[in-house]
Scaffold this motif. Structure first.
Motif, PDB file in Angstrom:
ATOM      1  N   PRO A 127       0.837  -1.198   0.000  1.00 45.56           N
ATOM      2  CA  PRO A 127       0.000   0.000   0.000  1.00 45.56           C
ATOM      3  C   PRO A 127       0.876   1.253   0.000  1.00 45.56           C
ATOM      4  O   PRO A 127       1.902   1.305   0.675  1.00 45.56           O
ATOM      5  N   THR A 128       0.447   2.236  -0.778  1.00 46.64           N
ATOM      6  CA  THR A 128       1.235   3.459  -0.937  1.00 46.64           C
ATOM      7  C   THR A 128       0.372   4.680  -0.667  1.00 46.64           C
ATOM      8  O   THR A 128      -0.800   4.713  -1.026  1.00 46.64           O
ATOM      9  N   ALA A 129       0.995   5.692  -0.054  1.00 47.68           N
ATOM     10  CA  ALA A 129       0.336   6.973   0.184  1.00 47.68           C
ATOM     11  C   ALA A 129       1.219   8.074  -0.371  1.00 47.68           C
ATOM     12  O   ALA A 129       2.449   8.010  -0.285  1.00 47.68           O
ATOM     13  N   ILE A 130       0.590   9.089  -0.941  1.00 48.89           N
ATOM     14  CA  ILE A 130       1.310  10.252  -1.462  1.00 48.89           C
ATOM     15  C   ILE A 130       0.774  11.490  -0.751  1.00 48.89           C
ATOM     16  O   ILE A 130      -0.437  11.592  -0.488  1.00 48.89           O
ATOM     17  N   GLU A 131       1.672  12.396  -0.427  1.00 44.19           N
ATOM     18  CA  GLU A 131       1.281  13.648   0.230  1.00 44.19           C
ATOM     19  C   GLU A 131       0.324  14.409  -0.679  1.00 44.19           C
ATOM     20  O   GLU A 131       0.645  14.691  -1.840  1.00 44.19           O
ATOM     21  N   VAL A 132      -0.839  14.746  -0.153  1.00 41.09           N
ATOM     22  CA  VAL A 132      -1.888  15.389  -0.933  1.00 41.09           C
ATOM     23  C   VAL A 132      -1.418  16.715  -1.535  1.00 41.09           C
ATOM     24  O   VAL A 132      -1.798  17.054  -2.658  1.00 41.09           O
ATOM     25  N   ALA A 133      -0.568  17.453  -0.843  1.00 41.38           N
ATOM     26  CA  ALA A 133      -0.087  18.737  -1.363  1.00 41.38           C
ATOM     27  C   ALA A 133       0.694  18.560  -2.664  1.00 41.38           C
ATOM     28  O   ALA A 133       0.698  19.447  -3.519  1.00 41.38           O
ATOM     29  N   ALA A 134       1.347  17.424  -2.838  1.00 44.92           N
ATOM     30  CA  ALA A 134       2.127  17.169  -4.055  1.00 44.92           C
ATOM     31  C   ALA A 134       1.231  17.096  -5.288  1.00 44.92           C
ATOM     32  O   ALA A 134       1.678  17.375  -6.405  1.00 44.92           O
ATOM     33  N   LEU A 135      -0.029  16.739  -5.093  1.00 42.36           N
ATOM     34  CA  LEU A 135      -0.949  16.612  -6.228  1.00 42.36           C
ATOM     35  C   LEU A 135      -1.321  17.966  -6.827  1.00 42.36           C
ATOM     36  O   LEU A 135      -1.874  18.035  -7.921  1.00 42.36           O
ATOM     37  N   ARG A 136      -0.997  19.050  -6.134  1.00 36.98           N
ATOM     38  CA  ARG A 136      -1.275  20.393  -6.659  1.00 36.98           C
ATOM     39  C   ARG A 136      -0.222  20.857  -7.667  1.00 36.98           C
ATOM     40  O   ARG A 136      -0.412  21.860  -8.346  1.00 36.98           O
ATOM     41  N   GLU A 137       0.896  20.132  -7.749  1.00 44.14           N
ATOM     42  CA  GLU A 137       1.960  20.492  -8.688  1.00 44.14           C
ATOM     43  C   GLU A 137       1.635  19.961 -10.086  1.00 44.14           C
ATOM     44  O   GLU A 137       0.994  18.931 -10.220  1.00 44.14           O
ATOM     45  N   ASP A 138       2.114  20.675 -11.115  1.00 41.36           N
ATOM     46  CA  ASP A 138       1.938  20.188 -12.492  1.00 41.36           C
ATOM     47  C   ASP A 138       2.797  18.965 -12.733  1.00 41.36           C
ATOM     48  O   ASP A 138       2.365  17.999 -13.357  1.00 41.36           O
ATOM     49  N   GLN A 139       4.056  19.037 -12.275  1.00 40.83           N
ATOM     50  CA  GLN A 139       5.022  17.966 -12.466  1.00 40.83           C
ATOM     51  C   GLN A 139       5.816  17.794 -11.180  1.00 40.83           C
ATOM     52  O   GLN A 139       6.061  18.776 -10.476  1.00 40.83           O
ATOM     53  N   VAL A 140       6.203  16.567 -10.893  1.00 34.93           N
ATOM     54  CA  VAL A 140       7.058  16.270  -9.748  1.00 34.93           C
ATOM     55  C   VAL A 140       8.165  15.326 -10.211  1.00 34.93           C
ATOM     56  O   VAL A 140       8.084  14.735 -11.284  1.00 34.93           O
ATOM     57  N   TYR A 141       9.172  15.210  -9.376  1.00 36.85           N
ATOM     58  CA  TYR A 141      10.276  14.284  -9.620  1.00 36.85           C
ATOM     59  C   TYR A 141      10.234  13.218  -8.534  1.00 36.85           C
ATOM     60  O   TYR A 141      10.067  13.535  -7.358  1.00 36.85           O
ATOM     61  N   ILE A 142      10.396  11.973  -8.949  1.00 37.59           N
ATOM     62  CA  ILE A 142      10.401  10.838  -8.020  1.00 37.59           C
ATOM     63  C   ILE A 142      11.548   9.929  -8.438  1.00 37.59           C
ATOM     64  O   ILE A 142      11.845   9.794  -9.634  1.00 37.59           O
ATOM     65  N   ASN A 143      12.170   9.288  -7.470  1.00 39.59           N
ATOM     66  CA  ASN A 143      13.310   8.423  -7.779  1.00 39.59           C
ATOM     67  C   ASN A 143      12.944   7.414  -8.862  1.00 39.59           C
ATOM     68  O   ASN A 143      11.879   6.799  -8.834  1.00 39.59           O
ATOM     69  N   GLY A 144      13.871   7.239  -9.804  1.00 38.85           N
ATOM     70  CA  GLY A 144      13.647   6.361 -10.941  1.00 38.85           C
ATOM     71  C   GLY A 144      14.205   4.959 -10.783  1.00 38.85           C
ATOM     72  O   GLY A 144      14.303   4.221 -11.749  1.00 38.85           O
ATOM     73  N   GLY A 145      14.583   4.584  -9.562  1.00 43.65           N
ATOM     74  CA  GLY A 145      14.996   3.207  -9.333  1.00 43.65           C
ATOM     75  C   GLY A 145      16.491   2.981  -9.233  1.00 43.65           C
ATOM     76  O   GLY A 145      16.945   1.851  -9.183  1.00 43.65           O
ATOM     77  N   GLN A 146      17.249   4.067  -9.192  1.00 43.53           N
ATOM     78  CA  GLN A 146      18.677   3.949  -8.905  1.00 43.53           C
ATOM     79  C   GLN A 146      19.189   5.305  -8.445  1.00 43.53           C
ATOM     80  O   GLN A 146      18.575   6.338  -8.723  1.00 43.53           O
ATOM     81  N   ARG A 147      20.290   5.272  -7.734  1.00 44.94           N
ATOM     82  CA  ARG A 147      20.896   6.510  -7.251  1.00 44.94           C
ATOM     83  C   ARG A 147      21.272   7.382  -8.436  1.00 44.94           C
ATOM     84  O   ARG A 147      21.878   6.908  -9.392  1.00 44.94           O
ATOM     85  N   GLY A 148      20.888   8.653  -8.359  1.00 43.38           N
ATOM     86  CA  GLY A 148      21.223   9.590  -9.426  1.00 43.38           C
ATOM     87  C   GLY A 148      20.257   9.608 -10.595  1.00 43.38           C
ATOM     88  O   GLY A 148      20.562  10.170 -11.634  1.00 43.38           O
TER      89      GLY A 148
END
Length: 157
Positions: free
Chosen positions: A113-134
């Motif tokens: 189960p996953t939860a996302i901060e509701v405030a983040a949904l107000r952004e047009d675009q966000v960055y999230i880790n892509g599965g490796q460092r960097g």
């Protein structure tokens, strides 16, 4: 550095539009998410960090802005649980199949189960880790929520 990871494959399979962004990962950084935001030149509230926690002894994934801290009380409430605590790094790595600093909510070895901060949904675009460092993926937060079947809730203190 590979730009194809389990996370990017997961997003492609889900039909989610995203772009990848590579940056110089600093293993000595005190706060990995803030270091990522600075390295890619983005506001910290738009660079989301992926955290693994335990809720009443069961694993959950939490996605929040890198400049904020998760409230364990709010996290427990979001899932209707009683007690939440951060997961030990070794357990998070084993459960997700990713290394700390490269943990993505996408394409984890075991779906939790996953939860996302509701405030983040107000952004047009966000960055999230892509599965490796960097490696970060840039996408619409609503698409991330949909792909993860995540609940949106106030999670930060």
């Amino acid at each position: 550095m590979a730009k194809t990871t389990r996370a990017t494959q997961f997003l492609e399979k889900a039909g989610i539009a995203f772009t990848t962004h590579v940056y110089e990962y600093d293993p000595t950084a005190e706060r990995i998410g803030l270091q990522a935001a600075e390295a890619i030149g983005e506001a910290p509230h738009r660079v989301l960090k992926t955290l693994m926690a335990e809720l009443d002894g069961k694993p959950v994934c939490v996605v929040v802005p890198s400049d904020r801290e998760v409230s364990m009380k709010k996290l427990a409430a979001a899932f209707g649980g009683k007690h939440a605590a951060m997961m030990k790094p070794a357990m998070a790595e084993k459960l997700t199949g990713y290394v700390v600093g490269g943990i993505s909510p996408f394409g984890q070895k075991k779906t939790v189960p996953t939860a996302i901060e509701v405030a983040a949904l107000r952004e047009d675009q966000v960055y999230i880790n892509g599965g490796q460092r960097g490696l970060q993926v840039r996408l619409a937060p609503a698409d991330a929520q949909k792909a993860l079947a995540a609940i949106a809730a106030p999670l930060v203190s």
